[in-house]
Design a protein around this motif. Structure first.
Motif, short mmCIF file in Angstrom:
data_model
loop_
_atom_site.label_atom_id
_atom_site.label_comp_id
_atom_site.label_asym_id
_atom_site.label_seq_id
_atom_site.Cartn_x
_atom_site.Cartn_y
_atom_site.Cartn_z
N GLY A 38 0.81 -1.21 0.00
CA GLY A 38 0.00 0.00 0.00
C GLY A 38 0.84 1.25 0.00
O GLY A 38 2.04 1.22 -0.22
N GLY A 39 0.15 2.34 0.28
CA GLY A 39 0.83 3.61 0.32
C GLY A 39 -0.14 4.73 0.65
O GLY A 39 -1.34 4.51 0.84
N SER A 40 0.41 5.95 0.71
CA SER A 40 -0.40 7.13 0.96
C SER A 40 0.31 8.35 0.40
O SER A 40 1.53 8.33 0.17
N SER A 41 -0.47 9.40 0.17
CA SER A 41 0.09 10.66 -0.30
C SER A 41 -0.79 11.79 0.21
O SER A 41 -2.02 11.66 0.19
N PRO A 42 -0.19 12.89 0.63
CA PRO A 42 -1.01 14.01 1.10
C PRO A 42 -1.84 14.66 -0.02
O PRO A 42 -2.78 15.40 0.27
N ILE A 43 -1.54 14.36 -1.29
CA ILE A 43 -2.32 14.98 -2.37
C ILE A 43 -3.44 14.08 -2.89
O ILE A 43 -4.14 14.45 -3.81
N ALA A 44 -3.61 12.88 -2.28
CA ALA A 44 -4.64 11.96 -2.75
C ALA A 44 -5.41 11.38 -1.57
O ALA A 44 -4.86 11.20 -0.48
N GLU A 45 -6.68 11.07 -1.82
CA GLU A 45 -7.50 10.46 -0.78
C GLU A 45 -7.05 9.03 -0.49
O GLU A 45 -7.09 8.58 0.64
N LYS A 46 -6.63 8.32 -1.54
CA LYS A 46 -6.11 6.98 -1.33
C LYS A 46 -5.11 6.61 -2.41
O LYS A 46 -5.08 7.21 -3.47
N VAL A 47 -4.32 5.58 -2.11
CA VAL A 47 -3.29 5.08 -3.01
C VAL A 47 -3.52 3.58 -3.16
O VAL A 47 -3.68 2.88 -2.16
N GLU A 48 -3.55 3.10 -4.41
CA GLU A 48 -3.74 1.68 -4.67
C GLU A 48 -2.72 1.20 -5.69
O GLU A 48 -2.24 1.98 -6.51
N ILE A 49 -2.44 -0.10 -5.64
CA ILE A 49 -1.57 -0.74 -6.63
C ILE A 49 -2.49 -1.37 -7.67
O ILE A 49 -3.38 -2.13 -7.31
N HIS A 50 -2.28 -1.02 -8.94
CA HIS A 50 -3.17 -1.48 -10.01
C HIS A 50 -2.41 -2.22 -11.10
O HIS A 50 -1.22 -2.03 -11.28
N THR A 51 -3.15 -3.01 -11.84
CA THR A 51 -2.64 -3.63 -13.05
C THR A 51 -3.56 -3.23 -14.20
O THR A 51 -4.74 -2.92 -13.98
#
Length: 173
Positions: free
Chosen positions: A65-78
């Motif tokens: 996973g992950g996070s960023s202050p500029i996004a509501e959520k972070v996901e790993i995609h294909t």
């Protein structure tokens, strides 16, 4: 005068070295190379993040996973082409980086999605992103923002633009 030239040359070399090193990161046994993203249109709500992971250890690790202050959520995609339709889906179990392996996150393939952007990304921006690995833990990286549409065979992920020869199925988001 030669001493001043030497000091100036040494300072320039140090600045170049620090700049080059700033875009490579390490967490546990994972080397993270050249994290980047694309500039987005003003109203974009998503952006893709790309980089490489090289596992220099003897055991697998997993990006979970992950996070960023500029996004509501972070996901790993294909992304996969299925019957002429480009489908994106999150990787529910994260992304394994096998021992001794290198994994490339690139447009048109596996990538990280910044979802619910709180602001547009401009070319030249440095976007903070925290990545979470199962064994290695958290690491803060900085995404270098390239121009819109940069670096790949895929369409601009940030705008989810539609090409004439491809259809995009957004139902998997």
């Amino acid at each position: 005068m030669r001493i001043l030239q030497f000091v100036f040359a040494a300072a320039l070399t140090l600045v170049a070295f620090v700049g080059a090193q700033a875009h490579s990161y390490r967490v546990g046994e994972i080397q993270i190379g050249h994290p980047w993203t694309r500039a987005t249109p003003p109203a974009a709500k998503v952006a893709g993040a790309f980089m490489s992971f090289t596992n220099e250890g003897g055991a697998a690790d997993r990006l979970v996973g992950g996070s960023s202050p500029i996004a509501e959520k972070v996901e790993i995609h294909t992304m996969e082409m299925t019957g002429g339709v480009m489908k994106m889906r999150p990787l529910a179990d994260g992304l394994e980086v096998a021992a001794g392996a290198k994994v490339e996150l690139a447009p048109g393939g596996i990538h990280i999605m910044l979802i619910g952007l709180k602001q547009p990304i401009a070319e030249g921006d440095k976007v903070p992103l925290t990545l979470t690995f199962e064994k290695g833990g958290d690491i803060e990286v900085e995404l270098a923002a390239d121009k819109m549409g940069a670096g790949g065979k895929a369409q601009d992920h940030g705008s989810h633009g539609h090409g004439e020869s491809k259809k995009t199925d957004h139902s998997t988001h």
